[in-house]
Design a protein around this motif. Structure first.
Motif, PDB file in Angstrom:
ATOM      1  N   GLY A  90       0.843  -1.193   0.000  1.00  0.00           N
ATOM      2  CA  GLY A  90       0.000   0.000   0.000  1.00  0.00           C
ATOM      3  C   GLY A  90       0.879   1.243   0.000  1.00  0.00           C
ATOM      4  O   GLY A  90       1.977   1.248   0.565  1.00  0.00           O
ATOM      5  N   LEU A  91       0.409   2.314  -0.656  1.00  0.00           N
ATOM      6  CA  LEU A  91       1.197   3.530  -0.700  1.00  0.00           C
ATOM      7  C   LEU A  91       1.287   4.127   0.694  1.00  0.00           C
ATOM      8  O   LEU A  91       0.368   3.994   1.503  1.00  0.00           O
ATOM      9  CB  LEU A  91       0.532   4.528  -1.647  1.00  0.00           C
ATOM     10  CG  LEU A  91       0.432   4.039  -3.096  1.00  0.00           C
ATOM     11  CD1 LEU A  91      -0.404   4.992  -3.924  1.00  0.00           C
ATOM     12  CD2 LEU A  91       1.832   3.898  -3.686  1.00  0.00           C
ATOM     13  N   LYS A  92       2.413   4.776   0.960  1.00  0.00           N
ATOM     14  CA  LYS A  92       2.630   5.351   2.282  1.00  0.00           C
ATOM     15  C   LYS A  92       1.550   6.387   2.596  1.00  0.00           C
ATOM     16  O   LYS A  92       1.183   7.187   1.738  1.00  0.00           O
ATOM     17  CB  LYS A  92       4.018   6.006   2.311  1.00  0.00           C
ATOM     18  CG  LYS A  92       4.411   6.481   3.680  1.00  0.00           C
ATOM     19  CD  LYS A  92       5.891   6.842   3.712  1.00  0.00           C
ATOM     20  CE  LYS A  92       6.349   7.367   5.045  1.00  0.00           C
ATOM     21  NZ  LYS A  92       5.538   8.337   5.702  1.00  0.00           N
ATOM     22  N   ASP A  93       1.057   6.358   3.796  1.00  0.00           N
ATOM     23  CA  ASP A  93       0.043   7.309   4.280  1.00  0.00           C
ATOM     24  C   ASP A  93      -1.244   7.293   3.453  1.00  0.00           C
ATOM     25  O   ASP A  93      -2.002   8.254   3.454  1.00  0.00           O
ATOM     26  CB  ASP A  93       0.598   8.739   4.337  1.00  0.00           C
ATOM     27  CG  ASP A  93       1.750   8.851   5.324  1.00  0.00           C
ATOM     28  OD1 ASP A  93       1.719   8.116   6.324  1.00  0.00           O
ATOM     29  OD2 ASP A  93       2.677   9.648   5.082  1.00  0.00           O
ATOM     30  N   ALA A 144      -4.825  -2.841  -3.246  1.00  0.00           N
ATOM     31  CA  ALA A 144      -5.795  -1.758  -3.323  1.00  0.00           C
ATOM     32  C   ALA A 144      -5.535  -1.016  -4.627  1.00  0.00           C
ATOM     33  O   ALA A 144      -4.416  -0.995  -5.109  1.00  0.00           O
ATOM     34  CB  ALA A 144      -5.615  -0.824  -2.129  1.00  0.00           C
ATOM     35  N   PRO A 145      -6.579  -0.414  -5.223  1.00  0.00           N
ATOM     36  CA  PRO A 145      -6.380   0.314  -6.474  1.00  0.00           C
ATOM     37  C   PRO A 145      -5.320   1.397  -6.312  1.00  0.00           C
ATOM     38  O   PRO A 145      -5.199   1.998  -5.244  1.00  0.00           O
ATOM     39  CB  PRO A 145      -7.731   0.958  -6.758  1.00  0.00           C
ATOM     40  CG  PRO A 145      -8.700   0.387  -5.825  1.00  0.00           C
ATOM     41  CD  PRO A 145      -7.964  -0.319  -4.747  1.00  0.00           C
ATOM     42  N   SER A 146      -4.558   1.647  -7.380  1.00  0.00           N
ATOM     43  CA  SER A 146      -3.451   2.581  -7.228  1.00  0.00           C
ATOM     44  C   SER A 146      -3.549   3.765  -8.166  1.00  0.00           C
ATOM     45  O   SER A 146      -2.550   4.326  -8.574  1.00  0.00           O
ATOM     46  CB  SER A 146      -2.141   1.841  -7.462  1.00  0.00           C
ATOM     47  OG  SER A 146      -2.196   1.288  -8.759  1.00  0.00           O
ATOM     48  N   SER A 147      -4.763   4.140  -8.540  1.00  0.00           N
ATOM     49  CA  SER A 147      -4.894   5.385  -9.303  1.00  0.00           C
ATOM     50  C   SER A 147      -6.211   6.040  -8.940  1.00  0.00           C
ATOM     51  O   SER A 147      -7.092   5.404  -8.358  1.00  0.00           O
ATOM     52  CB  SER A 147      -4.855   5.127 -10.807  1.00  0.00           C
ATOM     53  OG  SER A 147      -6.134   4.733 -11.250  1.00  0.00           O
ATOM     54  N   GLY A 148      -6.329   7.328  -9.301  1.00  0.00           N
ATOM     55  CA  GLY A 148      -7.532   8.082  -8.969  1.00  0.00           C
ATOM     56  C   GLY A 148      -8.790   7.490  -9.571  1.00  0.00           C
ATOM     57  O   GLY A 148      -9.723   7.138  -8.849  1.00  0.00           O
ATOM     58  N   PRO A 149      -8.825   7.314 -10.909  1.00  0.00           N
ATOM     59  CA  PRO A 149     -10.058   6.815 -11.519  1.00  0.00           C
ATOM     60  C   PRO A 149     -10.468   5.448 -10.973  1.00  0.00           C
ATOM     61  O   PRO A 149     -11.636   5.217 -10.693  1.00  0.00           O
ATOM     62  CB  PRO A 149      -9.704   6.722 -13.012  1.00  0.00           C
ATOM     63  CG  PRO A 149      -8.591   7.688 -13.203  1.00  0.00           C
ATOM     64  CD  PRO A 149      -7.838   7.714 -11.916  1.00  0.00           C
ATOM     65  N   GLU A 150      -9.484   4.548 -10.782  1.00  0.00           N
ATOM     66  CA  GLU A 150      -9.835   3.206 -10.299  1.00  0.00           C
ATOM     67  C   GLU A 150     -10.384   3.254  -8.887  1.00  0.00           C
ATOM     68  O   GLU A 150     -11.337   2.562  -8.542  1.00  0.00           O
ATOM     69  CB  GLU A 150      -8.601   2.298 -10.335  1.00  0.00           C
ATOM     70  CG  GLU A 150      -8.220   1.910 -11.739  1.00  0.00           C
ATOM     71  CD  GLU A 150      -6.765   1.498 -11.853  1.00  0.00           C
ATOM     72  OE1 GLU A 150      -6.136   1.220 -10.810  1.00  0.00           O
ATOM     73  OE2 GLU A 150      -6.267   1.466 -12.984  1.00  0.00           O
ATOM     74  N   SER A 151      -9.749   4.087  -8.065  1.00  0.00           N
ATOM     75  CA  SER A 151     -10.207   4.214  -6.682  1.00  0.00           C
ATOM     76  C   SER A 151     -11.641   4.710  -6.621  1.00  0.00           C
ATOM     77  O   SER A 151     -12.467   4.176  -5.883  1.00  0.00           O
ATOM     78  CB  SER A 151      -9.341   5.258  -5.993  1.00  0.00           C
ATOM     79  OG  SER A 151      -8.626   4.695  -4.996  1.00  0.00           O
ATOM     80  N   LEU A 152     -11.913   5.740  -7.418  1.00  0.00           N
ATOM     81  CA  LEU A 152     -13.260   6.302  -7.380  1.00  0.00           C
ATOM     82  C   LEU A 152     -14.282   5.342  -7.973  1.00  0.00           C
ATOM     83  O   LEU A 152     -15.407   5.241  -7.496  1.00  0.00           O
ATOM     84  CB  LEU A 152     -13.311   7.645  -8.118  1.00  0.00           C
ATOM     85  CG  LEU A 152     -12.589   8.810  -7.428  1.00  0.00           C
ATOM     86  CD1 LEU A 152     -12.852  10.107  -8.163  1.00  0.00           C
ATOM     87  CD2 LEU A 152     -13.023   8.962  -5.984  1.00  0.00           C
ATOM     88  N   THR A 153     -13.887   4.601  -9.030  1.00  0.00           N
ATOM     89  CA  THR A 153     -14.817   3.642  -9.617  1.00  0.00           C
ATOM     90  C   THR A 153     -15.154   2.553  -8.612  1.00  0.00           C
ATOM     91  O   THR A 153     -16.304   2.133  -8.492  1.00  0.00           O
ATOM     92  CB  THR A 153     -14.197   3.004 -10.881  1.00  0.00           C
ATOM     93  OG1 THR A 153     -13.734   4.050 -11.714  1.00  0.00           O
ATOM     94  CG2 THR A 153     -15.191   2.174 -11.629  1.00  0.00           C
ATOM     95  N   GLY A 166       1.777   8.348  -5.320  1.00  0.00           N
ATOM     96  CA  GLY A 166       0.742   8.792  -4.403  1.00  0.00           C
ATOM     97  C   GLY A 166      -0.087   9.937  -4.946  1.00  0.00           C
ATOM     98  O   GLY A 166      -1.020  10.382  -4.303  1.00  0.00           O
ATOM     99  N   ARG A 167       0.246  10.408  -6.160  1.00  0.00           N
ATOM    100  CA  ARG A 167      -0.502  11.538  -6.691  1.00  0.00           C
ATOM    101  C   ARG A 167      -1.793  11.068  -7.324  1.00  0.00           C
ATOM    102  O   ARG A 167      -1.821  10.053  -8.008  1.00  0.00           O
ATOM    103  CB  ARG A 167       0.316  12.226  -7.780  1.00  0.00           C
ATOM    104  CG  ARG A 167       1.441  13.009  -7.222  1.00  0.00           C
ATOM    105  CD  ARG A 167       2.076  13.798  -8.331  1.00  0.00           C
ATOM    106  NE  ARG A 167       3.207  14.530  -7.813  1.00  0.00           N
ATOM    107  CZ  ARG A 167       4.137  15.075  -8.582  1.00  0.00           C
ATOM    108  NH1 ARG A 167       4.054  14.934  -9.891  1.00  0.00           N
ATOM    109  NH2 ARG A 167       5.122  15.735  -8.041  1.00  0.00           N
ATOM    110  N   LEU A 168      -2.822  11.868  -7.126  1.00  0.00           N
ATOM    111  CA  LEU A 168      -4.097  11.513  -7.716  1.00  0.00           C
ATOM    112  C   LEU A 168      -3.986  11.633  -9.235  1.00  0.00           C
ATOM    113  O   LEU A 168      -3.434  12.602  -9.754  1.00  0.00           O
ATOM    114  CB  LEU A 168      -5.170  12.471  -7.191  1.00  0.00           C
ATOM    115  CG  LEU A 168      -6.612  12.023  -7.364  1.00  0.00           C
ATOM    116  CD1 LEU A 168      -6.866  10.744  -6.585  1.00  0.00           C
ATOM    117  CD2 LEU A 168      -7.574  13.103  -6.899  1.00  0.00           C
ATOM    118  N   THR A 169      -4.490  10.611  -9.941  1.00  0.00           N
ATOM    119  CA  THR A 169      -4.515  10.702 -11.399  1.00  0.00           C
ATOM    120  C   THR A 169      -5.959  10.913 -11.844  1.00  0.00           C
ATOM    121  O   THR A 169      -6.884  10.564 -11.121  1.00  0.00           O
ATOM    122  CB  THR A 169      -3.972   9.418 -12.041  1.00  0.00           C
ATOM    123  OG1 THR A 169      -4.655   8.312 -11.466  1.00  0.00           O
ATOM    124  CG2 THR A 169      -2.488   9.274 -11.819  1.00  0.00           C
TER     125      THR A 169
END
Ligand code: UPG
Ligand code: MN
Length: 763
Positions: free
Chosen positions: A342-345, A508-517, A673-676
């Protein structure tokens, strides 16, 4: 067989002390209620726009207070289960007495879920510490892909080296990719024999990886490695339209712990016009196919990316399955979802550490933890709709079907479970009190293949109760929550198993769109649970769902609904500043102490929750920020999805989350860790909120500098919204996938400026 009462307990239910946090949460509740009464008292003295802003704020705060009350209920008396696996030998005198377990792995797409991940999961299961003759691994492939089948076949070859190697050297993590990613396993302190064995196994694993990646890239010459009939079968497969296939990849002929456990591949029949119910449909096929093949009294299932991290987890689960006086206390045993790499923090707020910790223990203190879809052991008879035995040694209700010779009863059974004779036999065996733990043992797996194909057909469930009263329940994209709820409604309880190290790890999903989906699918699914025919609100009245458990279910099923008050509350400060009206008491009045103390104490409360499980302040901030983003985008769209479904305008679908090929995302560590972003509509509401609040601050700051502090409270709120949506502010200026697409910025800009103009007009 196992004797029930004489031996020392296998588990202990420990109450977790929460006096301080409970008192704290009551204090917050009191403050909320006082603030609301203050608003109610003030409302009649207001007029015009301000009246409406205060009324709207009061409506939102009523929702928040209600949610707070629900969360107090869910968290009030947490418990923890401590297990004693070392006492199991007193219960089960020999390995042969241990119960059989059927293990299910689901996969749906060889490109979104790379086969290397799937086979690592499978290898980690094949290598668990449990007699190999006592479990079978079934892999359901919803893509029915030659790549997955081939990868599994190759992995089964490697398993013949890997499994004995793990057991001989007591390897701690048995997913090879994880084991070999840590070179200290081969440090100088080991004997030369071990080192040469280690190198040999490692090179075999590398060869396996090479072959699998050849298959994925399309350069594999399958005919060199596959049997011609398998090759012919899979080359004819058209995805989404094919007959059922069940293939035995490994058959274990041993009696004890030798060799490798059974490994069976399943591609259920798919037809274009036939609804296949996504994962729930796959799981129900798994229950039936395993029923006719091995029929273990317990099942365990994992998502394809969730490998076994603690090789003793089967024993841990047994402690809970057998540790209570009544079976009823452990209809299923759920391990928490924990993520690896998992990404830090937790920048995307999707590692759910606090959620699992507080909510998990809270649910455990009521009727039991939710079924969360993976890392869960089920009692097969509970899945088949048997009621829990009411008394310690009572009989289940479906036991009336025990007498298989009675024709009328068999007919009734057929209308519930379908027409396969083999399968019905297996059901009778599971539902009968005596046959239940000694599993139904066919002569050889090959002899069961015909029946297995039959029950994997897509028409098998027609005119049966599968997906409703039997198996996992259909009708929600969170089939897990819905199916766990059905078991709780039948009166079963569940137990949580939290060993150290954790039983399973997933990604866990590792990008913005995937996380939100993913969030959107969850919000949709759990709202479907609330409004569906199995709703906790109905079950608490008509079935055996406990009162407080019902309210705990409601706490999470209303996620999508929360998006409305959140959206209002994030818009109000901006609108107030733009129209020069307030929605909070003036800072110069003592009444301002209500919102100020609420703001400070609420955040303090949540920081303490993070601090209690040793998470950083940064993680708290990231998570609270993502909660705002999720709530105003994913959850909002989840709500729309459910409304469209209720109006019969569209169906909800299960969009599979893509899984990273073990750290191959290619990004620099600092970028990960940046939102895509992408052009999805999901990004529209947060961008609009950001632009609107920026415009409001732009209009408000000159007021401040000119000494007018009447709207300072609203400005602080607006600044808090901007800070929460700060990743979007960065998205405005960045390029590529780290930047918001022009189309999104344009649309949001139009909406935000429209609102600004309306505000100017009405002011
Ligand atoms: O048509 C489908 C769709 C999905 N899956 C499988 O379902 C699992 C979960 O899918 P994933 O995309 O990883 O979803 P997540 O959101 O990560 O899953 C969480 O949420 C799901 C819905 O609540 C639960 O089913 C999962 O167990 C839980 O880990 C995977 O093994 C998939 O292969 C299928 O077998 N068939
Ligand atoms: Mn997943």
């Amino acid at each position: 067989m196992a004797s029930q009462n004489s031996s020392p307990p296998l588990q202990q239910r420990l109450k977790v002390d929460r006096k301080f946090m409970n008192a704290f949460s009551l204090l917050l509740l009191l403050l909320l209620l006082s603030f609301m009464s203050y608003r109610l008292a003030t409302l009649p003295t207001l007029e015009g726009l301000e009246y409406w802003f205060w009324a709207l704020a009061l409506a939102c705060e009523t929702c928040f207070t209600w949610l707070w009350l629900l969360s107090i209920n869910g968290n009030w008396n947490p418990v923890l289960f401590k297990t004693y696996p070392e006492r199991l030998p007193l219960r089960f005198k020999s390995e042969l007495e241990l119960p059989a377990i059927d293990v299910f792995v689901t996969t749906a797409d060889p490109f979104m879920e790379p086969p290397i991940i799937v086979i690592n999961t499978v290898l980690s299961i094949l290598a668990v510490d449990y007699p190999t003759s006592k479990f079978a691994v079934y892999v359901s492939d919803d893509a029915c892909s030659i790549i997955t089948f081939y990868s599994l076949s190759m992995a089964s070859e490697f398993a013949r080296t890997w499994v004995p190697f793990c057991k001989k050297h007591n390897v701690s993590v048995r997913a090879p990719f994880m084991y070999f990613s840590d070179n200290t396993a081969a440090s100088d302190s080991f004997s030369p024999e071990f080192l040469s064995e280690w190198k040999m196994v490692k090179s075999q694993y590398e060869e396996l990886c090479r072959r699998v990646s050849e298959a994925v890239s399309g350069s594999c010459k399958y005919h060199q490695y596959m049997r011609s009939e398998d090759l012919a079968f899979f080359s004819r497969i058209e995805r989404g339209d094919h007959p059922s296939v069940v293939k035995v990849i490994v058959e274990n002929g041993e009696k004890g712990s030798e060799g490798v456990g059974h490994l069976i591949y399943i591609g259920r029949e798919k037809r274009r016009k036939h609804r296949h119910h996504f994962k729930a449909g796959a799981m129900n096929t798994l229950f039936r196919v395993s029923g006719v093949m091995t029929n273990a009294p317990f099942t365990m299932n994992v998502d394809c990316d969730m490998f076994v991290n603690n090789p003793r987890c089967f024993y841990e689960a047994l402690c809970l399955l057998f540790g209570f006086e009544s079976e009823r206390d452990a209809g299923f045993v759920q391990f928490p979802q924990v993520f690896y790499g998992g990404l830090k923090d937790d920048p995307f707020g999707n590692q759910l550490k606090v959620l699992y910790h507080t909510l998990g223990r809270g649910f455990a203190g009521l009727q039991g933890m939710l079924y969360s879809g993976t890392g869960c052991f089920h009692r097969r008879k509970a899945i088949y709709g048997a009621q829990p035995p009411e008394l310690p040694n009572g009989k289940g209700q479906l036991t009336k079907y025990m007498n298989g010779s009675d024709e009328a009863k068999m007919e009734e059974l057929e209308s519930i479970f379908g027409h396969s004779e083999e399968f019905l036999k297996s059901v009778v065996c599971i539902l009968s009190e005596d046959g239940y733990l000694g599993s139904y043992n066919p002569v050889s797996l090959a002899s069961t293949l015909e029946a297995a194909h039959e029950v994997a057909r897509c028409t098998y469930e027609n005119h049966t109760q599968w997906g409703d009263k039997v198996g996992l329940v259909y009708g929600s994209t969170t089939e897990d929550v819905l199916s766990g709820l059905r078991l709780h409604s039948m009166g079963w309880k569940s137990a949580s198993c939290t060993p150290e190290p954790p039983g399973f790890l997933g990604c866990a999903p590792s990008s913005g769109p995937e996380s939100l989906t993913q969030s959107k699918r969850w919000a949709t699914g759990i709202l479907e649970v609330l409004v569906g025919s199995h709703s906790p609100l109905l079950a608490v009245v008509t079935k055996k769902l406990q009162f407080r458990q019902c309210w705990a279910y409601i706490t999470i099923t209303v996620w999508a609904l929360c998006s409305l008050p959140e959206l209002c509350y994030a818009t109000l400060p901006a609108i107030c500043i733009l129209t020069g009206r307030s929605f909070l008491p003036k800072v110069t009045q003592s009444d301002a102490l209500f919102p100020i103390s609420l703001f400070i104490l609420f955040n303090l409360y949540s920081i303490i929750e993070y601090w209690q499980i040793k998470l950083s302040l940064r993680e708290w901030w990231n998570n609270q920020r993502m909660a705002r983003i999720n709530c105003t985008s994913a959850w909002l769209f989840g709500l729309f999805d459910v409304i469209l479904k209720l109006l019969h305008l569209s169906e909800t679908v299960f969009v599979v989350t893509p899984k990273d090929d073990h750290g191959s995302s290619g990004d620099e560590a600092k970028d990960r860790g940046r939102l895509t972003f992408d052009s999805s509509l999901l990004f529209l509401p947060p961008t609009t909120l950001l632009l609107l609040n920026l415009a409001a601050l732009g209009a408000g700051i000159p007021m401040l500098t000119s000494g007018d502090i009447s709207l300072v409270g609203e400005m602080v709120c607006s600044a808090w919204v901007v800070a929460s949506f700060f990743p979007f502010a960065k998205g405005l200026v960045r390029k590529g996938r780290y930047g918001l697409p022009w189309s999104t910025i344009f649309k949001s800009g139009v909406i935000a400026s429209f609102i600004v103009h309306v505000c100017r007009y009405i002011a």
